[in-house]
Design an enzyme around this catalytic site. Structure first.
Site, PDB file in Angstrom:
ATOM      1  N   ARG A  65       0.848  -1.196   0.000  1.00  0.00           N
ATOM      2  CA  ARG A  65       0.000   0.000   0.000  1.00  0.00           C
ATOM      3  C   ARG A  65       0.881   1.243   0.000  1.00  0.00           C
ATOM      4  NH1 ARG A  65      -4.952   1.670   4.108  1.00  0.00           N
ATOM      5  NH2 ARG A  65      -3.407   1.289   5.740  1.00  0.00           N
TER       6      ARG A  65
ATOM      7  N   ASP B  67      -3.918   2.799  14.043  1.00  0.00           N
ATOM      8  CA  ASP B  67      -3.100   3.458  13.029  1.00  0.00           C
ATOM      9  C   ASP B  67      -3.601   4.889  12.861  1.00  0.00           C
ATOM     10  OD1 ASP B  67      -5.358   3.394  11.391  1.00  0.00           O
ATOM     11  OD2 ASP B  67      -4.588   1.818  10.085  1.00  0.00           O
TER      12      ASP B  67
END
Length: 544
Positions: free
Chosen positions: A173, A453
């Protein structure tokens, strides 16, 4: 159009300008920041950077329309895409069984553990699970390079880490379109972080991974429109031509983690149909995007984050529509993140956490998802058992199911529930803790037995802003209700900061960058305007 030089020993013509690296540690990463790689980055930025900036401006214009009362809806101009018969290109064997995917940062030890975890896939994350220091980003690229060449290992004083015989398939990603890499410039300006992360990975590893039938595979984050997906498709077409890789070799999965993108899922699949294998429910960022997109409208105020579950309201509608759209076009529908992690030295709390994961994954598999995400290796078998039981095949794309059509109204229906003093305090405390860790170089952070996150801090500060902006009624610990005024927020904020100081001690509080984190949280949570992303101002002070 001149194509950039391939990775050979031929000298680069003098008229070709390379991307420039402005970092003291650049020599450490000379195997990654080669002249040919920097030439490739420069070509990517010059060809696609201007369009990226136009699309980001379009986001702002569209947000102004939402602020003025327009609601997200499916575009009229793309009705032909939704009504015509087409499917995405066939999925390669390496991506056909995705029932459990583990995610994590591009740290070397964590990568090895994730690849050995027993999960079918590992998403190596340069974005929300990584703090984008130059060292983190470039060492991550070194790890990618070693992985593609079969050299990913690690020796410490206590232990050696190597890959087992069977490992997860890796997807990468890159950072989102809205971010820039300030340490690498093209024509004197920072280049797109998306193009930087993708470009370095693809240039060094694309052909090798393709020859091994292990990639190159990507997860694409934070998009808000099919036009942004089409830009990625243009990047893929160009890059494959440069490296002389067959068109369609690159395969991507798109995270549907913004509210606008959820109304353009078929369009995103269509414009990427030669390069896409599925969509993913990026649930935490999706909650943040819901708040941000509908920020001006009091009817969309959400309760405490803990009460915003996937089994109802806009989250349930979005997950159901994603499954319907993906399976209609023969693409994988991927479930979202289980943020729970094992609870040490507390068997009851540990079992409760695992039971939450089981319930969540059972819901996802039952409504038709073809796989799901976990954040910790110990949760891989927990999720795998659920999907093995409900989905014995590699996926359930072809399974017929009856479900009512998901309306646009259902896609924005808010959760009902309470806004509590504990919820306000948790948002403040967890938001500050995460930002402090991020400023210290850590992007995936265990907080209160959840793996958090960047989406955590975004939800935390966006909820505070929404509650302040609309004068939400808060259920206080004494049982009475009080409007969340700036005065009340300031008091709760000061108490939470004081609590962190007492817990950590003055020295660790300062060394841990908590003062900067508290200031940044406060500025982005309580100002007149809601900043688009917390990570943009945070990036400016990251390496000071």
């Amino acid at each position: 159009m001149n194509a950039p030089a391939k990775n050979t020993d031929q000298p680069i013509p003098r008229h070709r300008v390379l991307a420039k690296v402005n970092a003291a540690a650049a020599e450490t990463y000379s195997d990654i920041l080669t002249p040919d790689a920097l030439l490739f980055l420069a070509d990517l930025e010059r060809r696609f950077g201007p369009q990226r900036k136009i699309l980001l401006q379009n986001r702002q214009l569209q947000q102004e329309r939402y602020d003025d009362g327009e609601m997200p809806t499916q575009p009229l101009e793309t009705k032909h895409m939704r009504n015509s018969a087409w499917e995405v290109a066939p999925c390669p064997p390496a991506l056909q069984d995705r029932r459990v995917e583990i995610t994590g940062p591009v740290d070397r030890k964590m990568m090895i553990n994730a690849l050995n975890s027993g999960a079918k896939m590992f998403m190596a994350d340069f974005e929300d699970a990584s703090s984008p220091t130059f060292d983190n980003m470039m060492s991550g690229q070194m790890n990618m390079r070693d992985y593609a060449r079969g050299n990913l290992s690690l020796k410490t004083d206590k232990k050696s880490y190597t890959l087992g015989e069977e490992t997860a398939t890796m997807l990468v990603r890159p950072r989102g379109w809205h971010l820039e890499e300030k340490h690498i410039t093209v024509d004197g300006k920072p280049m797109s972080a998306s193009l930087c992360d993708f470009g370095l990975h693809f240039f060094h590893n694309g052909k090798l991974l393709a020859e091994q039938e292990k990639g190159p595979f990507y997860y694409l984050p934070k998009m808000e429109s099919y036009q942004e997906a089409r830009l990625w498709n243009d990047v893929f077409n160009f890059s494959q031509a440069v490296l002389d890789i067959p068109n369609g070799t690159i395969k991507a999965t798109v995270l549907i983690e913004t509210l606008p993108a959820a109304f353009q899922m078929e369009e995103i699949l269509y414009v990427l149909r030669n390069h896409i294998t599925g969509l993913n429910c990026g649930r935490w960022d999706y909650i943040f995007s819901y708040i941000k997109t509908l920020r001006n409208h009091s009817q969309f105020v959400l309760p405490d984050r803990a009460q915003v579950g996937m089994d109802r309201a806009f989250l349930s509608a979005y997950a159901t529509r994603l499954v319907e759209v993906c399976h209609k076009r023969r693409a994988h529908a991927m479930g979202g993140m289980a943020a729970q992690i094992p609870v040490k030295n507390n068997p009851e709390a540990n079992e409760a956490a695992f039971e939450k994961v089981r319930k969540d994954k059972k819901h996802e598999a039952s409504i038709g998802h073809d796989g799901t995400w976990v954040a910790h290796p110990d949760l891989v078998p927990v999720a795998m058992d659920i999907f093995d039981d409900i989905m014995p095949g590699k996926h359930q794309i072809h399974k017929k199911r009856q479900s009512a059509r998901v309306t646009d109204e259902a896609m924005i229906a808010p959760h009902t529930g309470k806004i509590t003093e504990a919820g306000v305090r948790t948002n403040i405390e967890v938001g500050i803790r995460y930002i402090a860790a991020w400023l210290c170089g850590r992007g995936a952070v265990p907080i209160h037995n959840l793996m958090e996150d960047a989406a955590t801090a975004e939800i935390s500060r966006a909820q505070i802003w929404q509650w302040l902006h609309h004068g939400a009624s808060v259920e206080m610990e004494g049982g009475f209700r009080e409007t969340l005024s700036k005065r009340l927020y300031d008091r709760l904020f000061a108490e939470e900061v004081s609590g962190l100081q007492s817990e950590l001690g003055e020295t660790d509080f300062d060394k841990g960058r908590f003062p900067e984190a508290a200031e940044l949280f406060n500025a982005t949570a309580s100002g007149d305007d809601l900043p688009e992303f917390l990570t943009i101002p945070a990036y400016e002070i990251l390496e000071k």
